[in-house]
Design an enzyme around this catalytic site. Structure first.
Site, PDB file in Angstrom:
ATOM      1  N   SER A  11      -7.120  -4.520   2.533  1.00  0.00           N
ATOM      2  CA  SER A  11      -7.772  -3.018   3.022  1.00  0.00           C
ATOM      3  C   SER A  11      -8.264  -3.509   4.089  1.00  0.00           C
ATOM      4  O   SER A  11      -8.995  -4.559   4.063  1.00  0.00           O
ATOM      5  CB  SER A  11      -8.169  -3.074   1.752  1.00  0.00           C
ATOM      6  OG  SER A  11      -9.478  -2.687   2.412  1.00  0.00           O
ATOM      7  N   HIS A  36      -3.578  -1.129   3.117  1.00  0.00           N
ATOM      8  CA  HIS A  36      -4.243  -0.084   2.018  1.00  0.00           C
ATOM      9  C   HIS A  36      -5.852   0.321   2.994  1.00  0.00           C
ATOM     10  O   HIS A  36      -6.136  -0.518   4.061  1.00  0.00           O
ATOM     11  CB  HIS A  36      -4.889  -1.286   1.103  1.00  0.00           C
ATOM     12  CG  HIS A  36      -5.502  -0.460  -0.558  1.00  0.00           C
ATOM     13  ND1 HIS A  36      -5.318  -0.094  -1.339  1.00  0.00           N
ATOM     14  CD2 HIS A  36      -7.197  -0.442  -0.388  1.00  0.00           C
ATOM     15  CE1 HIS A  36      -6.136   0.903  -1.896  1.00  0.00           C
ATOM     16  NE2 HIS A  36      -7.236   0.553  -1.693  1.00  0.00           N
ATOM     17  N   ASP A  38      -8.922   2.456   2.752  1.00  0.00           N
ATOM     18  CA  ASP A  38      -9.596   2.653   1.608  1.00  0.00           C
ATOM     19  C   ASP A  38     -10.880   4.460   2.437  1.00  0.00           C
ATOM     20  O   ASP A  38     -11.501   4.538   3.435  1.00  0.00           O
ATOM     21  CB  ASP A  38     -10.745   2.263   1.395  1.00  0.00           C
ATOM     22  CG  ASP A  38     -10.401   0.914   0.603  1.00  0.00           C
ATOM     23  OD1 ASP A  38      -9.642   1.068  -0.779  1.00  0.00           O
ATOM     24  OD2 ASP A  38     -10.263  -0.256   1.058  1.00  0.00           O
ATOM     25  N   MET A  40     -14.068   6.826   1.677  1.00  0.00           N
ATOM     26  CA  MET A  40     -14.683   7.573   0.436  1.00  0.00           C
ATOM     27  C   MET A  40     -16.006   8.250   1.394  1.00  0.00           C
ATOM     28  O   MET A  40     -15.880   7.905   2.981  1.00  0.00           O
ATOM     29  CB  MET A  40     -16.203   5.624   0.736  1.00  0.00           C
ATOM     30  CG  MET A  40     -14.826   4.637   0.205  1.00  0.00           C
ATOM     31  SD  MET A  40     -16.345   3.214   0.972  1.00  0.00           S
ATOM     32  CE  MET A  40     -15.077   1.874  -0.175  1.00  0.00           C
ATOM     33  N   HIS A  69      -5.838   5.381  -0.658  1.00  0.00           N
ATOM     34  CA  HIS A  69      -6.601   4.875  -1.728  1.00  0.00           C
ATOM     35  C   HIS A  69      -8.024   6.207  -1.183  1.00  0.00           C
ATOM     36  O   HIS A  69      -8.881   5.662  -0.614  1.00  0.00           O
ATOM     37  CB  HIS A  69      -7.329   3.600  -1.930  1.00  0.00           C
ATOM     38  CG  HIS A  69      -8.168   3.588  -3.156  1.00  0.00           C
ATOM     39  ND1 HIS A  69      -9.204   2.402  -3.523  1.00  0.00           N
ATOM     40  CD2 HIS A  69      -8.521   4.473  -4.392  1.00  0.00           C
ATOM     41  CE1 HIS A  69      -9.899   2.477  -4.590  1.00  0.00           C
ATOM     42  NE2 HIS A  69      -9.609   3.985  -5.119  1.00  0.00           N
ATOM     43  N   MET A  71     -11.181   7.616  -2.688  1.00  0.00           N
ATOM     44  CA  MET A  71     -12.318   8.195  -3.022  1.00  0.00           C
ATOM     45  C   MET A  71     -13.516   9.026  -2.521  1.00  0.00           C
ATOM     46  O   MET A  71     -14.207   9.120  -1.764  1.00  0.00           O
ATOM     47  CB  MET A  71     -12.968   6.787  -2.824  1.00  0.00           C
ATOM     48  CG  MET A  71     -11.786   5.311  -3.726  1.00  0.00           C
ATOM     49  SD  MET A  71     -13.161   3.584  -3.031  1.00  0.00           S
ATOM     50  CE  MET A  71     -12.129   3.600  -1.667  1.00  0.00           C
ATOM     51  N   MET A 140      -9.268  -0.510 -10.884  1.00  0.00           N
ATOM     52  CA  MET A 140     -10.120  -1.317 -10.355  1.00  0.00           C
ATOM     53  C   MET A 140     -10.397  -2.734 -10.691  1.00  0.00           C
ATOM     54  O   MET A 140     -11.042  -2.035 -12.074  1.00  0.00           O
ATOM     55  CB  MET A 140     -11.243  -0.084  -9.564  1.00  0.00           C
ATOM     56  CG  MET A 140     -10.786   1.423  -9.087  1.00  0.00           C
ATOM     57  SD  MET A 140     -10.107   0.380  -7.294  1.00  0.00           S
ATOM     58  CE  MET A 140     -12.018  -0.063  -6.853  1.00  0.00           C
ATOM     59  N   ASP A 182      -6.971  -4.139  -7.108  1.00  0.00           N
ATOM     60  CA  ASP A 182      -8.339  -3.689  -6.125  1.00  0.00           C
ATOM     61  C   ASP A 182      -9.447  -4.366  -6.699  1.00  0.00           C
ATOM     62  O   ASP A 182     -10.154  -3.307  -7.194  1.00  0.00           O
ATOM     63  CB  ASP A 182      -8.541  -2.261  -5.893  1.00  0.00           C
ATOM     64  CG  ASP A 182      -8.827  -2.011  -4.375  1.00  0.00           C
ATOM     65  OD1 ASP A 182      -9.034  -3.286  -3.872  1.00  0.00           O
ATOM     66  OD2 ASP A 182      -9.190  -0.922  -4.306  1.00  0.00           O
TER      67      ASP A 182
HETATM   68  C1  DX5 Z   1     -13.902  -0.705  -2.682  1.00  0.00           C
HETATM   69  C2  DX5 Z   1     -12.453  -0.355  -2.810  1.00  0.00           C
HETATM   70  C3  DX5 Z   1     -11.233  -1.624  -2.168  1.00  0.00           C
HETATM   71  C4  DX5 Z   1     -12.472  -3.278  -0.901  1.00  0.00           C
HETATM   72  C5  DX5 Z   1     -11.718  -4.789  -2.158  1.00  0.00           C
HETATM   73  O1  DX5 Z   1     -13.975   0.002  -3.117  1.00  0.00           O
HETATM   74  O2  DX5 Z   1     -11.594   0.362  -2.741  1.00  0.00           O
HETATM   75  O3  DX5 Z   1     -10.643  -1.447  -1.462  1.00  0.00           O
HETATM   76  O4  DX5 Z   1     -11.890  -2.985  -0.101  1.00  0.00           O
HETATM   77  O5  DX5 Z   1     -12.503  -5.108  -1.010  1.00  0.00           O
HETATM   78  P1  DX5 Z   1     -12.388  -6.680  -1.986  1.00  0.00           P
HETATM   79  O6  DX5 Z   1     -11.131  -7.378  -1.074  1.00  0.00           O
HETATM   80  O7  DX5 Z   1     -13.182  -7.392  -0.354  1.00  0.00           O
HETATM   81  O8  DX5 Z   1     -13.250  -6.552  -2.719  1.00  0.00           O
HETATM   82 ZN    ZN Z   2      -9.677   0.712  -2.345  1.00  0.00          ZN
END
Ligand code: DX5
Ligand code: ZN
Length: 245
Positions: A11, A36, A38, A40, A69, A71, A140, A182
Site C-alpha cells: 500500500s 495498492h 488507498d 480517502m 481501494h 474509501m 479490512m 488489508d
Molecule cells: C487503511 C488502508 C490500508 C493501509 C494498510 O485504511 O486501507 O491499505 O494502508 O496499512 P498497514 O499495512 O500499515 O496497516
Molecule cells: Zn487499502
C-alpha cells in the site's frame, strides 16, 4: 506454469509521497504483484489522500496492476476517472454506495476488475447476491482511514467464513474470486492470515517502513507459500481419511 496462488500488494499509503514514482518502481523491482492505492475523502473516512490524477501519474512507472481501494462516499462518480487514470482493479465499501449492483457494473463496464470491501463489523451477506460481478473480496483487518494500525484478530475468523463462501462459489461456477486482506499485515502474522484463507495481502507500513523492500516481500512470500502448502497437505490428508474410512 502453475497459476499463481497469492499476490502481495504494497500500500503506497506508507510510501514517500514526494518520491512516489521511485517508490512504486522500487516495489515492482522488489517483487510486488499489485500496487495498492488507498483513496480517502475526509467524509467516508477521517483522512484525505490521493485521487485519479495521482493514479495517472503513477501508471507509467509500473507494469503491475494498480489496485484502487476507494474509501469514498459517494462512489460512482469516481469510477470512470480511475479507469481512465489506469486503474486495473477497483474496490469499494458497499455501504458507501446507494446501488451496489450498479456500481459493480459500472466498474466492469469501465474495463476494470471489481470488488467489495468489508469493514471489520460488516456482515459478509452483502456479497451473496452479486457474486457473479465480483473479481475480489477485500476484508479490512483494521478500521479504514490510517496505515500502521494493529491487525484485528477477529478478521481471521471472518476470513475462514469468506473462504468457505468463495470456495463454494468456485465449485459451482468454476470462477475464482480472490480474497484480499488489508490492515496490520506483517511478516510475522502473514502465515496465519494465509492459513485462514486470504490469497491477496495488502501491506503498507510493513513494506515501506522496512529498509529492504525486497527482503520483506520475499519473507512474506515464503511465509505465505509455506502456509498454503501446509493447508494443501492438511486437505489431502483429510480427503485420504475420508475416502479410506
Ligand atoms: C487503511 C488502508 C490500508 C493501509 C494498510 O485504511 O486501507 O491499505 O494502508 O496499512 P498497514 O499495512 O500499515 O496497516
Ligand atoms: Zn487499502
Amino acid at each position: 506454469m502453475k497459476p499463481q496462488r497469492f499476490l502481495i500488494a504494497p500500500s503506497i499509503l506508507s510510501a514517500d509521497f514526494a518520491r512516489l514514482g521511485d517508490e512504486v518502481r522500487a516495489i515492482e523491482t522488489a517483487g510486488a504483484d499489485l500496487v495498492h492505492f488507498d483513496v480517502m475523502d475526509n467524509h467516508y473516512v477521517p483522512n484525505l489522500t490521493i485521487g485519479p490524477m495521482v493514479c495517472a501519474a503513477v501508471r507509467p512507472h509500473v507494469s503491475i496492476p494498480i489496485d484502487v481501494h476507494l474509501m469514498v462516499r459517494p462512489v460512482d462518480r469516481l469510477v470512470g476517472d480511475f479507469a481512465k487514470a489506469g486503474a486495473n482493479l477497483i474496490t469499494f465499501h458497499p455501504e458507501a454506495s446507494d446501488h451496489v449492483d450498479r456500481t459493480l457494473s459500472l466498474i466492469r463496464e469501465a474495463g476494470c476488475k471489481a470488488g467489495l470491501v468489508f469493514n471489520p463489523a460488516m456482515p459478509l451477506e452483502w456479497m451473496d447476491h452479486v457474486l457473479d460481478k465480483l473479481d475480489i473480496v477485500l476484508l479490512m483487518s483494521v478500521n479504514p482511514g490510517f496505515g500502521g494500525q494493529s491487525f484485528i484478530g477477529q478478521a481471521l475468523v471472518k476470513l475462514g467464513e469468506a473462504r468457505a463462501r468463495l470456495d463454494a462459489y468456485e465449485q459451482s461456477s468454476g470462477r475464482r474470486i480472490w480474497l484480499e486482506i488489508d490492515g496490520g499485515v506483517k511478516v510475522d502474522n502473514i502465515g496465519a492470515i494465509a492459513a485462514a484463507g486470504a490469497d491477496t495481502f495488502v501491506a503498507g507500513s510493513a513494506i515501506f517502513g522496512a529498509k529492504d523492500y525486497r527482503a520483506t516481500i520475499e519473507a512474506m512470500k515464503q511465509a505465505v507459500a509455506a502456509a498454503q502448502a501446509a493447508s494443501a497437505r492438511a486437505r489431502a490428508e483429510q480427503q485420504r481419511r475420508y475416502t479410506s474410512a
